[in-house]
Design an enzyme around this catalytic site. Structure first.
Site, PDB file in Angstrom:
ATOM      1  N   TRP A 103       0.777  -1.104  -0.074  1.00  0.00           N
ATOM      2  CA  TRP A 103      -0.217   0.037  -0.006  1.00  0.00           C
ATOM      3  C   TRP A 103       1.057   1.242   0.006  1.00  0.00           C
ATOM      4  O   TRP A 103       0.464   2.141  -0.679  1.00  0.00           O
ATOM      5  CB  TRP A 103      -1.105  -0.054   1.358  1.00  0.00           C
ATOM      6  CG  TRP A 103      -1.973  -1.153   1.209  1.00  0.00           C
ATOM      7  CD1 TRP A 103      -2.096  -2.195   1.967  1.00  0.00           C
ATOM      8  CD2 TRP A 103      -2.984  -1.167   0.063  1.00  0.00           C
ATOM      9  NE1 TRP A 103      -3.165  -2.885   1.548  1.00  0.00           N
ATOM     10  CE2 TRP A 103      -3.748  -2.346   0.280  1.00  0.00           C
ATOM     11  CE3 TRP A 103      -3.478  -0.443  -0.967  1.00  0.00           C
ATOM     12  CZ2 TRP A 103      -4.830  -2.728  -0.376  1.00  0.00           C
ATOM     13  CZ3 TRP A 103      -4.549  -0.828  -1.931  1.00  0.00           C
ATOM     14  CH2 TRP A 103      -5.256  -1.926  -1.402  1.00  0.00           C
ATOM     15  N   ASP A 174      -1.075   6.558   6.651  1.00  0.00           N
ATOM     16  CA  ASP A 174      -2.170   5.953   5.975  1.00  0.00           C
ATOM     17  C   ASP A 174      -2.506   4.844   7.118  1.00  0.00           C
ATOM     18  O   ASP A 174      -1.581   4.038   7.484  1.00  0.00           O
ATOM     19  CB  ASP A 174      -1.921   5.063   4.734  1.00  0.00           C
ATOM     20  CG  ASP A 174      -2.805   4.187   4.298  1.00  0.00           C
ATOM     21  OD1 ASP A 174      -3.668   4.017   4.986  1.00  0.00           O
ATOM     22  OD2 ASP A 174      -2.610   3.466   3.360  1.00  0.00           O
ATOM     23  N   LYS A 198     -12.027  -1.549   7.772  1.00  0.00           N
ATOM     24  CA  LYS A 198     -11.055  -2.513   8.539  1.00  0.00           C
ATOM     25  C   LYS A 198     -11.378  -2.434  10.256  1.00  0.00           C
ATOM     26  O   LYS A 198     -11.812  -3.532  10.680  1.00  0.00           O
ATOM     27  CB  LYS A 198      -9.743  -2.340   8.196  1.00  0.00           C
ATOM     28  CG  LYS A 198      -9.352  -2.916   6.796  1.00  0.00           C
ATOM     29  CD  LYS A 198      -8.065  -2.374   6.112  1.00  0.00           C
ATOM     30  CE  LYS A 198      -8.103  -3.094   4.679  1.00  0.00           C
ATOM     31  NZ  LYS A 198      -7.176  -2.091   3.769  1.00  0.00           N
TER      32      LYS A 198
HETATM   33  C1  LIG Z   1      -6.836  -1.674   2.728  1.00  0.00           C
HETATM   34  C2  LIG Z   1      -5.713  -0.684   2.733  1.00  0.00           C
HETATM   35  C3  LIG Z   1      -5.761   0.483   1.456  1.00  0.00           C
HETATM   36  C4  LIG Z   1      -6.684   0.330   0.526  1.00  0.00           C
HETATM   37  O1  LIG Z   1      -8.051   1.003   1.042  1.00  0.00           O
HETATM   38  P1  LIG Z   1      -9.138   1.497  -0.077  1.00  0.00           P
HETATM   39  O2  LIG Z   1     -10.111   1.982   0.943  1.00  0.00           O
HETATM   40  O3  LIG Z   1      -9.911   0.103  -0.478  1.00  0.00           O
HETATM   41  O4  LIG Z   1      -8.774   2.329  -1.248  1.00  0.00           O
HETATM   42  C5  LIG Z   1      -5.042   1.139   1.588  1.00  0.00           C
HETATM   43  N1  LIG Z   1      -3.764   1.187   2.551  1.00  0.00           N
HETATM   44  C6  LIG Z   1      -3.767   0.403   3.546  1.00  0.00           C
HETATM   45  C7  LIG Z   1      -2.881   0.317   4.674  1.00  0.00           C
HETATM   46  C8  LIG Z   1      -4.865  -0.617   3.611  1.00  0.00           C
HETATM   47  O5  LIG Z   1      -4.832  -1.736   4.653  1.00  0.00           O
END
Ligand SMILES: *Cc1c(COP(=O)(O)O)cnc(C)c1O
Length: 363
Positions: A103, A174, A198
């Site tokens: 990511w 993030d 999540k």
């Molecule tokens: C799941 C995830 C993403 C992607 O998220 P979306 O909402 O599907 O764009 C980005 N960064 C991390 C760390 C993730 O776990």
């Protein structure tokens, strides 16, 4: 009683039963209005109260100081990969990127489309990242508009327990897969963002926590839908936002608060991590964690078995025992147990029991 599985899904993922039951109870007739919250205008008072309560719970649980504002946006964390540099890049730089996983790399690639980011560290070995950088490993530039990193590497199974020091440069994180897993000092961050799906709700809405001076500083040469200043000015109601996902965040966080807030959440999460990694380490090498010990994630534990055949068999055995979502990400294989906030300690105890039993039968 409804049958519920032990849900180790990586995202979307398990949610607190009480949050789902509340939604069920309120679905057809929200607070005596004769309609669901989904059917209310996003500008009418019933939704507005839910919206404000969701924001208030985020502020309260994370102890967010007055210097920061909470925004709801769409497009997931992936859209923020682009929206962040669109807003905060300078003509010279679109940030320094600490690349610790899939990511983080995607975030960097998106910034490259928008501007000129730099790599502060990249630990890729072949197709994987199995460690995190030390502070002294980072190549930071003094005049970058921000430093970007990923607090928890969902696919690789590593997690930062101490955050990088970016000096006077705003630190941007993030936190999609570990937001609100424990209390943190939000004042250390210029911006935090996370897809809700999540740790704190369903898919469809992204939480952005951003310092107010960065909102003001943001570029104006981009479409309003993507401008932090426009979203902030309108309290995230510049257009029809995903009202039901925000409502679900409200339900989830009300449960988190009721259960003792983030201190209690952290205790529960650490306990789950201990149970899982003890099962791996106590197996005499039958189960093997491919990442550096100090970087092991308590949110997403990845581990391997002696062969891919056994891994496949393990996933099937788990499924038969009511445990789903344990197959590793398709890019790395193996097993991944995602143990987000809402996953019970009992679920991880069951998994550890299964691991011992499976080893006895197949080791
Ligand atoms: C799941 C995830 C993403 C992607 O998220 P979306 O909402 O599907 O764009 C980005 N960064 C991390 C760390 C993730 O776990």
């Amino acid at each position: 009683m409804t049958k519920r599985v032990y849900n180790f899904n990586a995202g979307p993922s398990t949610m607190p039963l009480a949050a789902l039951e509340r939604a069920q109870a309120e679905l057809l007739d929200f607070q005596g209005t004769g309609m669901s919250i989904m059917e209310h205008s996003h500008r009418a008072k019933h939704y507005e109260a839910v919206h404000d309560e969701a924001i208030k719970l985020i502020i309260e649980l994370l102890a967010i100081p007055d210097t920061h504002q909470v925004l709801f946006m769409t497009g997931g964390a992936s859209a923020q990969f682009a929206i962040l540099p669109m807003n905060l890049r300078t003509d010279e730089s679109a940030g320094d990127y600490i690349i610790t996983g899939t990511w983080a790399e995607k975030a960097y690639q998106e910034a490259k489309i928008v501007g000129k980011p730099s790599v502060a560290w990249d630990g890729k070995k072949g197709e994987i990242w199995d460690s995190l950088p030390k502070q002294s490993d980072l190549k930071l530039s003094a005049n970058a508009p921000y430093v970007h990193f990923t607090t928890n590497n969902t696919i690789m199974g590593t997690q930062f327990f101490d955050f990088p020091d970016s000096g006077n440069v705003p630190l941007v994180a993030d936190m999609s897969s570990d937001i609100m897993w424990r209390p943190i000092d939000v004042s250390k961050f210029g911006m935090i963002y996370a897809g809700a799906q999540k740790n704190i709700g369903p898919a469809g809405v992204t939480v952005v926590i951003i310092r107010k001076d960065l909102i003001e500083k943001g570029r104006k040469d981009l479409a309003k839908a993507f401008r932090y200043s426009e979203v902030a000015k309108n309290n995230s109601l510049q257009n029809t936002i995903p009202t039901f996902p925000v409502y679900m965040i409200r339900n989830v966080l009300a449960v988190v608060k009721e259960e003792g807030g983030l201190a209690a959440t952290e205790k529960k999460n650490r306990k789950k991590g201990e149970i899982l990694y003890s099962a791996v380490d106590g197996s005499g090498g039958f189960y093997r964690c491919p990442v550096e010990k100090s970087a092991r994630s308590v949110m997403n534990a990845v581990f391997r078995l002696p062969s891919e055949e056994l891994e496949e068999k393990f996933v099937k055995a788990a499924s038969a025992a009511g445990m789903v979502g344990l197959k590793g990400h398709r890019s790395v294989g193996g097993i991944r147990a995602s143990m987000y906030n809402a996953l019970s300690i009992e679920a991880v105890e069951k998994l550890a029991e299964l691991m011992a039993k499976f080893q006895k039968e197949n080791g």
